[in-house]
Design a protein around this motif. Structure first.
Motif, PDB file in Angstrom:
ATOM      1  N   ASP A  27       0.820  -1.664  -0.207  1.00  0.00           N
ATOM      2  CA  ASP A  27      -0.195  -0.484   0.416  1.00  0.00           C
ATOM      3  C   ASP A  27       0.767   1.453   0.236  1.00  0.00           C
ATOM      4  N   LEU A  28       1.488   1.377  -0.804  1.00  0.00           N
ATOM      5  CA  LEU A  28       2.620   2.299  -1.142  1.00  0.00           C
ATOM      6  C   LEU A  28       2.386   2.895  -2.749  1.00  0.00           C
ATOM      7  N   THR A  29       3.138   3.892  -2.705  1.00  0.00           N
ATOM      8  CA  THR A  29       3.753   4.503  -3.707  1.00  0.00           C
ATOM      9  C   THR A  29       5.083   4.354  -4.417  1.00  0.00           C
ATOM     10  N   LEU A  30       4.787   3.901  -5.796  1.00  0.00           N
ATOM     11  CA  LEU A  30       6.498   3.894  -6.573  1.00  0.00           C
ATOM     12  C   LEU A  30       6.849   5.311  -5.572  1.00  0.00           C
ATOM     13  N   THR A  31       7.108   6.306  -5.397  1.00  0.00           N
ATOM     14  CA  THR A  31       7.905   7.056  -4.132  1.00  0.00           C
ATOM     15  C   THR A  31       8.293   6.648  -3.631  1.00  0.00           C
ATOM     16  N   ASP A  32       7.352   6.742  -3.119  1.00  0.00           N
ATOM     17  CA  ASP A  32       7.535   6.839  -1.110  1.00  0.00           C
ATOM     18  C   ASP A  32       8.267   5.224  -1.390  1.00  0.00           C
ATOM     19  N   LEU A  33       8.305   4.276  -1.998  1.00  0.00           N
ATOM     20  CA  LEU A  33       8.738   3.340  -2.010  1.00  0.00           C
ATOM     21  C   LEU A  33      11.024   3.478  -2.847  1.00  0.00           C
ATOM     22  N   LEU A  34      10.552   4.259  -3.134  1.00  0.00           N
ATOM     23  CA  LEU A  34      12.463   4.729  -4.263  1.00  0.00           C
ATOM     24  C   LEU A  34      12.658   5.866  -2.755  1.00  0.00           C
ATOM     25  N   THR A  35      12.460   6.746  -2.145  1.00  0.00           N
ATOM     26  CA  THR A  35      12.686   7.435  -1.419  1.00  0.00           C
ATOM     27  C   THR A  35      13.321   7.501  -0.191  1.00  0.00           C
ATOM     28  N   ALA A  36      11.864   5.875   0.244  1.00  0.00           N
ATOM     29  CA  ALA A  36      12.079   5.585   1.255  1.00  0.00           C
ATOM     30  C   ALA A  36      13.830   4.899   1.369  1.00  0.00           C
ATOM     31  N   SER A  37      13.192   3.598   0.489  1.00  0.00           N
ATOM     32  CA  SER A  37      14.852   3.062  -0.218  1.00  0.00           C
ATOM     33  C   SER A  37      16.308   3.510   0.106  1.00  0.00           C
ATOM     34  N   VAL A  38      16.370   4.884  -0.591  1.00  0.00           N
ATOM     35  CA  VAL A  38      17.558   5.689  -1.089  1.00  0.00           C
ATOM     36  C   VAL A  38      17.398   6.430   0.572  1.00  0.00           C
ATOM     37  N   GLU A  39      16.925   6.834   1.311  1.00  0.00           N
ATOM     38  CA  GLU A  39      16.893   7.972   2.523  1.00  0.00           C
ATOM     39  C   GLU A  39      17.048   7.110   2.934  1.00  0.00           C
ATOM     40  N   ASN A  40      16.285   5.661   3.134  1.00  0.00           N
ATOM     41  CA  ASN A  40      16.707   5.132   4.801  1.00  0.00           C
ATOM     42  C   ASN A  40      16.825   5.624   5.889  1.00  0.00           C
ATOM     43  N   ARG A  41      15.311   5.177   5.477  1.00  0.00           N
ATOM     44  CA  ARG A  41      13.909   5.285   6.483  1.00  0.00           C
ATOM     45  C   ARG A  41      12.416   4.405   6.183  1.00  0.00           C
ATOM     46  N   ILE A  42      11.699   4.741   7.701  1.00  0.00           N
ATOM     47  CA  ILE A  42      10.680   3.293   7.442  1.00  0.00           C
ATOM     48  C   ILE A  42       9.910   3.950   6.657  1.00  0.00           C
ATOM     49  N   LEU A  43       9.372   2.899   5.994  1.00  0.00           N
ATOM     50  CA  LEU A  43       8.717   3.326   5.212  1.00  0.00           C
ATOM     51  C   LEU A  43       7.005   3.610   5.838  1.00  0.00           C
ATOM     52  N   ASP A  44       6.122   4.108   4.896  1.00  0.00           N
ATOM     53  CA  ASP A  44       4.902   4.308   5.487  1.00  0.00           C
ATOM     54  C   ASP A  44       3.914   3.483   5.703  1.00  0.00           C
ATOM     55  N   ASN A  45       4.100   2.408   5.213  1.00  0.00           N
ATOM     56  CA  ASN A  45       3.003   1.267   5.595  1.00  0.00           C
ATOM     57  C   ASN A  45       3.512   0.436   6.731  1.00  0.00           C
ATOM     58  N   GLU A  46       4.983   0.376   6.825  1.00  0.00           N
ATOM     59  CA  GLU A  46       5.698  -0.621   8.324  1.00  0.00           C
ATOM     60  C   GLU A  46       5.455   0.881   9.535  1.00  0.00           C
ATOM     61  N   ARG A  47       5.402   2.156   9.125  1.00  0.00           N
ATOM     62  CA  ARG A  47       4.941   2.987  10.288  1.00  0.00           C
ATOM     63  C   ARG A  47       3.249   2.640  10.933  1.00  0.00           C
ATOM     64  N   ARG A  48       2.248   2.361   9.523  1.00  0.00           N
ATOM     65  CA  ARG A  48       0.820   2.363  10.085  1.00  0.00           C
ATOM     66  C   ARG A  48       1.185   0.772  10.769  1.00  0.00           C
ATOM     67  N   GLN A  49       1.732   0.012  10.322  1.00  0.00           N
ATOM     68  CA  GLN A  49       1.578  -1.062  10.659  1.00  0.00           C
ATOM     69  C   GLN A  49       1.735  -1.284  12.517  1.00  0.00           C
ATOM     70  N   ILE A  50       2.938  -0.291  12.637  1.00  0.00           N
ATOM     71  CA  ILE A  50       3.351   0.042  13.835  1.00  0.00           C
ATOM     72  C   ILE A  50       2.495   0.853  14.563  1.00  0.00           C
ATOM     73  N   LEU A  51       1.751   1.771  14.479  1.00  0.00           N
ATOM     74  CA  LEU A  51       0.509   2.295  14.886  1.00  0.00           C
ATOM     75  C   LEU A  51      -0.381   1.782  15.426  1.00  0.00           C
ATOM     76  N   ALA A  52      -0.615   0.753  14.246  1.00  0.00           N
ATOM     77  CA  ALA A  52      -1.762  -0.131  14.063  1.00  0.00           C
ATOM     78  C   ALA A  52      -2.124  -1.321  15.269  1.00  0.00           C
ATOM     79  N   PHE A  53      -0.100  -2.056  15.745  1.00  0.00           N
ATOM     80  CA  PHE A  53      -0.627  -2.922  16.536  1.00  0.00           C
ATOM     81  C   PHE A  53      -0.274  -2.721  17.549  1.00  0.00           C
ATOM     82  N   ILE A  54       0.712  -0.890  17.793  1.00  0.00           N
ATOM     83  CA  ILE A  54       0.230  -0.372  18.851  1.00  0.00           C
ATOM     84  C   ILE A  54      -0.840   0.635  19.495  1.00  0.00           C
TER      85      ILE A  54
END
Length: 116
Positions: A27-54
């Motif tokens: 559930d990401l955009t291609l831009t989000d995937l590439l940007t997060a990969s290059v900048e080595n940061r947590i992906l938006d979907n992972e952030r959503r998973q963490i918040l949903a889990f909490i």
């Protein structure tokens, strides 16, 4: 932050389709995937998973706390706990152990990403 520039690069059609499938699955955009990969940061979907889990963990812990209080009232009042109440209580404790394991796995992933 205003987006005003483009980066163009060439990849095969199959590779692009593979990347788009990854994005769809996560559930990401291609831009989000590439940007997060290059900048080595947590992906938006992972952030959503963490918040949903909490949030889920919080709700479950409230139910468990209520259940523990009910068991304590019964045990104090009757000096006895029925087998079905004990099984229910044990199931809740097992659920806590499972959630703690998931929580630790998520925290390990966060720590790994922060360490990079």
């Amino acid at each position: 932050m205003e987006k005003e520039d483009y980066i163009k690069f060439r990849i095969s059609k199959t590779k692009k389709q593979d990347w788009k499938k990854i994005c769809k699955d996560r559930d990401l955009t291609l831009t989000d995937l590439l940007t997060a990969s290059v900048e080595n940061r947590i992906l938006d979907n992972e952030r959503r998973q963490i918040l949903a889990f909490i949030e889920k963990q919080d709700n479950v812990f409230i139910k468990i706390e209520t259940n523990i209080n009910q068991v304590a009232k019964i045990a104090n009042g009757q000096k006895f706990i029925s087998e079905s109440e004990l099984k229910n209580f044990t199931a809740k404790l097992s659920e806590i152990a499972k959630l703690k394991k998931q929580q630790n796995q998520i925290f390990e992933k966060i720590y790994e990403m922060l360490a990079k």
